[in-house]
Design an enzyme around this catalytic site. Sequence first.
Site, mmCIF file in Angstrom:
data_model
loop_
_atom_site.group_PDB
_atom_site.id
_atom_site.type_symbol
_atom_site.label_atom_id
_atom_site.label_comp_id
_atom_site.label_asym_id
_atom_site.label_seq_id
_atom_site.Cartn_x
_atom_site.Cartn_y
_atom_site.Cartn_z
ATOM 1 N N HIS A 16 19.588 -22.754 13.437
ATOM 2 C CA HIS A 16 19.485 -21.695 12.245
ATOM 3 C C HIS A 16 18.476 -21.291 12.401
ATOM 4 C CE1 HIS A 16 20.576 -19.832 8.628
ATOM 5 N NE2 HIS A 16 21.366 -19.807 8.610
ATOM 6 N N LYS A 36 28.020 -24.873 -0.368
ATOM 7 C CA LYS A 36 28.263 -24.848 1.116
ATOM 8 C C LYS A 36 29.065 -25.896 0.446
ATOM 9 C CE LYS A 36 25.152 -23.377 4.225
ATOM 10 N NZ LYS A 36 25.717 -21.238 5.305
ATOM 11 N N ASP A 60 18.701 -30.993 10.238
ATOM 12 C CA ASP A 60 19.581 -29.717 8.658
ATOM 13 C C ASP A 60 21.395 -30.430 9.073
ATOM 14 O OD1 ASP A 60 21.038 -27.798 7.963
ATOM 15 O OD2 ASP A 60 20.264 -26.567 10.018
ATOM 16 N N CYS A 103 22.424 -16.382 12.090
ATOM 17 C CA CYS A 103 20.998 -16.743 11.872
ATOM 18 C C CYS A 103 20.898 -17.344 12.926
ATOM 19 C CB CYS A 103 21.113 -17.523 10.920
ATOM 20 S SG CYS A 103 21.421 -16.334 8.956
ATOM 21 N N GLN A 140 25.741 -27.870 6.989
ATOM 22 C CA GLN A 140 27.493 -27.720 7.880
ATOM 23 C C GLN A 140 28.351 -28.863 7.649
ATOM 24 O OE1 GLN A 140 29.020 -24.200 7.898
ATOM 25 N NE2 GLN A 140 27.247 -23.901 7.898
#
Lengths: 410, 148
Positions: A125, A229, A203, A367, A206
Amino acid sequence: MSRTPDWAGLRGDFPILDQRVHGQPLIYFDNAASSQKPRAVIDALRHYYEHDNANVHRGIHELSNRATTAFEAGRERVARFLNAGSADEIVFTRGTTESINLVAAAWGGAHIKAGDRILLTEMEHHSNLVPWQMLAQRTGAELRFVPVTGDEGLLDLARLDELLTPQVKLFAFTHISNSLGTINPVAELCARARARGVTTLVDAAQSAGHMPVDVRALGCDFLAFSSHKICGPTGLGVLWGRPAALDAMPPYQGGGEMILSVDYQKSSYKQPPHRFEAGTPDISGVIALHTALDYLDAIGREAIFRHDQELAQYTYQRLAELPNVRLFGPATDRAGLVSFLLGDVHAHDVVTVADQRGVALRGGHHCNQPLMKRLGVASTARASFYFYNTRAEVDRFIEVVREIQKFFAV
Amino acid sequence: MAEDLDELYQQVILDHCKTPRNFRALPGASRRGEGYNPLCGDNYTVFVAMDGDRVREATFQGSGCCISKASASLLTDAVKGRTKEEVKALFGQVHDIITTGRVTGDGLGKLAVFAGVHKFPARVKCAILAWHALVAAVDGAETPVTTE
């Protein structure tokens, strides 16, 4: 956990889902962009502002004590959520993006110099790419990338060892690709990096809240995720750091909350995590995130993962049965999202028509501009799921896709 | 399909998006304008050949969504033979109809099909992109334009 969650009952906890959009029942398939919030989280925000609101860490009065206690309880809760060693390893930020920027600025500023390399992957991303570009420009370091294999969207791990050269100081990569749905083997990647003495950043935007995330099992040095999220409020994120890594980092921003003592010419700073939290933090956000994590863990993250994966697998299969559909990401073992294109119809046309049918999709480059170029597309349409989505919604979505195909004659 | 959708994706628009007119580079073009919306990925070059103050020929190349492509296609048909001032006046009318759905003045012709776009605020920038590139071209601007 053997008990199957009452998915329909849980859906009832989300007031926003009970509405019509353009005259059609809302089908919210844009969860990878932001999840919806259960009533318990909304109530936690309201309760805080109606009963306990005050600034933290500096008041002597009752409300400040309450706010401080609840805020720090939130930090403890996040530590448990990640199986971290202690709450001191949890830094609150504005989101995944700021968490990564914090590491790039504070850790990177102290450890990266000209000629060093930062290893990323082609599926990052922008938030796990641009901060490293800025650091590289500032220091004279270079960026390298683990390649993606094509539409199936896997990392080419055969290339990893040759890319992990002695110049590499940091390997930063995503747990789950937000546009491909790929689940990367984080523990293996971290082990291979650690064997070369390379610091790792994951990261988890998600993955946290969508599957079990245990920083000790993963073996990373830093991990970042966002509250919004995973059923929490917007504007809040988390950076987890290994204690040795955090201790060795200079401050990120200066201001109140992060200092021990201040003179006109110089100041001394608190220990982590407070050293990295200048200014009044998002107190209500942390308190509501605490509620969100309780809510998620009452359901069970294994169960959520299986539910979302099953929906994604079903969606992938149903789309694959239609003509002229290009699917992105792995065919199996994917996370709860599916990216696709319908013939030569632009993703924004797909999303506009779906929206008129009450189906909220994402269309665009997600992104991931360099990845889109790598795949030779301008954009994709994406359906992304959470535990309140249903198979009936996927069936309705497939009907809408067929209408779109008919409408644009593809 | 919902009525709003039929208003947005009129038959003329679907036709021009599937079979864009003047969809080629223009050798000997005296001017060109670049339009790029990075969020969408819509990216067009509008080529203009001028005879003095008058547009002799207009073509375009690029890629993007149905609305942006149909708009570029219809634009190239619409501006041929118009003077620079007439092109700018037409741009004003097109801007009005795309953003408000209101027809101001006459002479829009087929461009009136964009009256439905204003009900889709996220798509206004698609419909107007090639027009900004056109105006940049006839003005001789060298910087790419964006409508995001």
